[in-house]
Write a protein that holds these residues in place. Structure first.
Motif, PDB file in Angstrom:
ATOM      1  N   SER A 180      14.635 -12.715 110.599  1.00 16.55           N
ATOM      2  CA  SER A 180      15.599 -12.226 109.608  1.00 16.55           C
ATOM      3  C   SER A 180      14.778 -11.027 108.912  1.00 16.55           C
ATOM      4  N   PRO A 181      15.576 -10.077 108.288  1.00 14.63           N
ATOM      5  CA  PRO A 181      14.971  -8.944 107.845  1.00 14.63           C
ATOM      6  C   PRO A 181      14.106  -9.256 106.577  1.00 14.63           C
ATOM      7  N   VAL A 182      13.168  -8.529 106.126  1.00 14.02           N
ATOM      8  CA  VAL A 182      12.467  -8.594 105.303  1.00 14.02           C
ATOM      9  C   VAL A 182      12.518  -7.636 104.056  1.00 14.02           C
ATOM     10  N   THR A 183      12.729  -8.164 102.755  1.00 17.62           N
ATOM     11  CA  THR A 183      12.745  -7.217 101.637  1.00 17.62           C
ATOM     12  C   THR A 183      11.294  -6.791 101.176  1.00 17.62           C
ATOM     13  N   VAL A 184      10.829  -5.495 101.345  1.00 21.34           N
ATOM     14  CA  VAL A 184       9.727  -5.003 100.648  1.00 21.34           C
ATOM     15  C   VAL A 184       9.893  -4.347  99.327  1.00 21.34           C
ATOM     16  N   PRO A 185       8.636  -4.319  98.743  1.00 21.99           N
ATOM     17  CA  PRO A 185       8.838  -3.260  97.302  1.00 21.99           C
ATOM     18  C   PRO A 185       9.285  -2.021  97.668  1.00 21.99           C
ATOM     19  N   VAL A 186       9.949  -1.556  96.703  1.00 21.16           N
ATOM     20  CA  VAL A 186      10.617  -0.254  96.835  1.00 21.16           C
ATOM     21  C   VAL A 186       9.705   0.922  97.181  1.00 21.16           C
ATOM     22  N   HIS A 187       8.347   0.982  96.951  1.00 19.40           N
ATOM     23  CA  HIS A 187       7.561   2.013  96.959  1.00 19.40           C
ATOM     24  C   HIS A 187       6.709   1.718  98.222  1.00 19.40           C
ATOM     25  N   ARG A 216       4.478   2.645 110.628  1.00 22.42           N
ATOM     26  CA  ARG A 216       4.503   2.454 112.069  1.00 22.42           C
ATOM     27  C   ARG A 216       5.040   1.142 112.376  1.00 22.42           C
ATOM     28  N   ARG A 217       5.916   1.005 113.445  1.00 27.22           N
ATOM     29  CA  ARG A 217       6.186  -0.305 114.086  1.00 27.22           C
ATOM     30  C   ARG A 217       5.642  -0.298 115.347  1.00 27.22           C
ATOM     31  N   LEU A 218       5.105  -1.464 115.925  1.00 27.46           N
ATOM     32  CA  LEU A 218       4.695  -1.878 117.334  1.00 27.46           C
ATOM     33  C   LEU A 218       5.189  -3.228 117.659  1.00 27.46           C
ATOM     34  N   ARG A 219       5.673  -3.102 119.001  1.00 25.06           N
ATOM     35  CA  ARG A 219       6.363  -4.373 119.457  1.00 25.06           C
ATOM     36  C   ARG A 219       5.459  -4.639 120.829  1.00 25.06           C
ATOM     37  N   TYR A 220       5.043  -5.996 120.899  1.00 28.23           N
ATOM     38  CA  TYR A 220       4.304  -6.482 121.847  1.00 28.23           C
ATOM     39  C   TYR A 220       4.998  -7.825 122.291  1.00 28.23           C
ATOM     40  N   GLY A 221       5.888  -8.157 123.311  1.00 27.53           N
ATOM     41  CA  GLY A 221       6.470  -9.218 123.765  1.00 27.53           C
ATOM     42  C   GLY A 221       7.331  -9.551 122.755  1.00 27.53           C
ATOM     43  N   ASP A 222       7.331 -10.764 121.975  1.00 26.97           N
ATOM     44  CA  ASP A 222       8.158 -11.300 121.063  1.00 26.97           C
ATOM     45  C   ASP A 222       7.745 -10.842 119.512  1.00 26.97           C
ATOM     46  N   SER A 223       6.372 -10.211 119.407  1.00 27.28           N
ATOM     47  CA  SER A 223       5.891  -9.856 118.127  1.00 27.28           C
ATOM     48  C   SER A 223       6.360  -8.399 117.720  1.00 27.28           C
ATOM     49  N   LEU A 224       6.874  -8.211 116.523  1.00 27.10           N
ATOM     50  CA  LEU A 224       7.081  -6.742 115.838  1.00 27.10           C
ATOM     51  C   LEU A 224       6.140  -6.788 114.747  1.00 27.10           C
ATOM     52  N   LEU A 225       5.107  -5.906 114.905  1.00 26.07           N
ATOM     53  CA  LEU A 225       4.353  -5.403 113.669  1.00 26.07           C
ATOM     54  C   LEU A 225       4.516  -4.299 113.221  1.00 26.07           C
ATOM     55  N   THR A 226       4.752  -4.378 111.934  1.00 24.62           N
ATOM     56  CA  THR A 226       5.148  -3.320 111.096  1.00 24.62           C
ATOM     57  C   THR A 226       4.078  -3.134 109.997  1.00 24.62           C
ATOM     58  N   GLN A 227       3.505  -1.683 109.952  1.00 26.57           N
ATOM     59  CA  GLN A 227       2.554  -1.304 108.851  1.00 26.57           C
ATOM     60  C   GLN A 227       3.280  -0.606 107.927  1.00 26.57           C
ATOM     61  N   TYR A 228       2.892  -0.953 106.422  1.00 30.13           N
ATOM     62  CA  TYR A 228       3.270  -0.510 105.301  1.00 30.13           C
ATOM     63  C   TYR A 228       2.382   0.156 104.686  1.00 30.13           C
ATOM     64  N   ARG A 229       2.596   1.385 104.063  1.00 33.44           N
ATOM     65  CA  ARG A 229       1.887   1.987 103.106  1.00 33.44           C
ATOM     66  C   ARG A 229       2.346   2.703 101.797  1.00 33.44           C
ATOM     67  N   GLU A 230       1.707   2.603 100.854  1.00 37.32           N
ATOM     68  CA  GLU A 230       2.575   3.080  99.594  1.00 37.32           C
ATOM     69  C   GLU A 230       3.122   4.501  99.521  1.00 37.32           C
ATOM     70  N   GLU A 231       4.277   4.719  99.144  1.00 37.22           N
ATOM     71  CA  GLU A 231       4.722   5.912  99.042  1.00 37.22           C
ATOM     72  C   GLU A 231       5.224   6.056  97.567  1.00 37.22           C
ATOM     73  N   ARG A 232       4.637   6.647  96.496  1.00 41.75           N
ATOM     74  CA  ARG A 232       5.213   6.760  94.968  1.00 41.75           C
ATOM     75  C   ARG A 232       6.035   8.007  95.006  1.00 41.75           C
ATOM     76  N   TRP A 233       6.957   8.101  94.274  1.00 44.71           N
ATOM     77  CA  TRP A 233       7.699   9.475  94.199  1.00 44.71           C
ATOM     78  C   TRP A 233       7.546  10.105  93.089  1.00 44.71           C
ATOM     79  N   ALA A 234       7.206   9.104  91.928  1.00 48.31           N
ATOM     80  CA  ALA A 234       6.902  10.019  90.544  1.00 48.31           C
ATOM     81  C   ALA A 234       5.661   9.596  90.234  1.00 48.31           C
TER      82      ALA A 234
END
Length: 187
Positions: free
Chosen positions: A157-164, A169-187
């Motif tokens: 199921s989808p994941v809700t992440v903090p807005v910033h 990057r997203r990587l997929r290996y077999g059944d595994s989906l690895l998502t890398q998040y970094r901070e992105e502040r707009w203000a």
């Protein structure tokens, strides 16, 4: 399972405890190749640590310390043995607790982390995982330059992440989906 690269390259890790789904060697290799220079010098947090292979890979590649959190006694024993096998006992802190409870403990003297590996059970509800990620953002992430890696089944199921948080990057290996998040502040 083995350590892929770094100072402990090739060390075979202990048997995977029952009920643990480890991240494959191939997925860990791809993940750490994509992280490149972000690992050396990073304080690492390995949530739902299982065997500790993610945090140990970070230690092997130059992270000075790692904290491993898992609720299972079998997982804690495996992490302890893997730290011994790799010679990283002094660099690893093991916490036996449910991740949700550990994240909401009192913040006094709490460390901040540059790299977080979050590899929960694939059946963890997306909303519950979203709460865990939100808790990470309340003082556990380093003020600048952090990376959070979340592993999910590619059909989870989808994941809700903090807005910033921005997907780096997203990587997929077999059944595994690895998502890398970094901070992105707009203000």
């Amino acid at each position: 399972m083995r350590v892929i690269a770094g100072s402990a390259k090739g060390v075979r890790l202990t048997k995977v405890p029952a009920g643990t789904r480890p991240l494959s060697d191939m997925a860990r290799e791809g993940l750490f190749a994509s992280l490149a220079g972000l690992v050396e010098g990073a304080r690492c947090l390995d949530l739902y640590a299982g065997t500790g292979a993610g945090g140990i890979e970070a230690l092997s590649r130059g992270a000075p310390e790692a904290t491993f959190v898992d609720r299972s006694g079998g997982a804690v024993a495996a992490i302890r043995e893997n730290l011994r096998l790799t010679g990283f006992e002094g660099a690893g802190t093991i916490v036996r607790a449910p991740v949700e409870r550990w994240l909401t403990r009192p913040a006094a003297g709490q460390a901040t982390y540059d790299l977080v590996i979050c590899d929960p059970p694939y059946d963890l509800d997306g909303a519950a995982l979203g709460d865990i990620l939100a808790a990470l953002g309340t003082g556990l992430l380093a003020p600048e330059g952090w990376t959070v890696v979340v592993t999910r089944g590619h059909k989870s199921s989808p994941v809700t992440v903090p807005v910033h948080w921005a997907v780096r990057r997203r990587l997929r290996y077999g059944d595994s989906l690895l998502t890398q998040y970094r901070e992105e502040r707009w203000a």
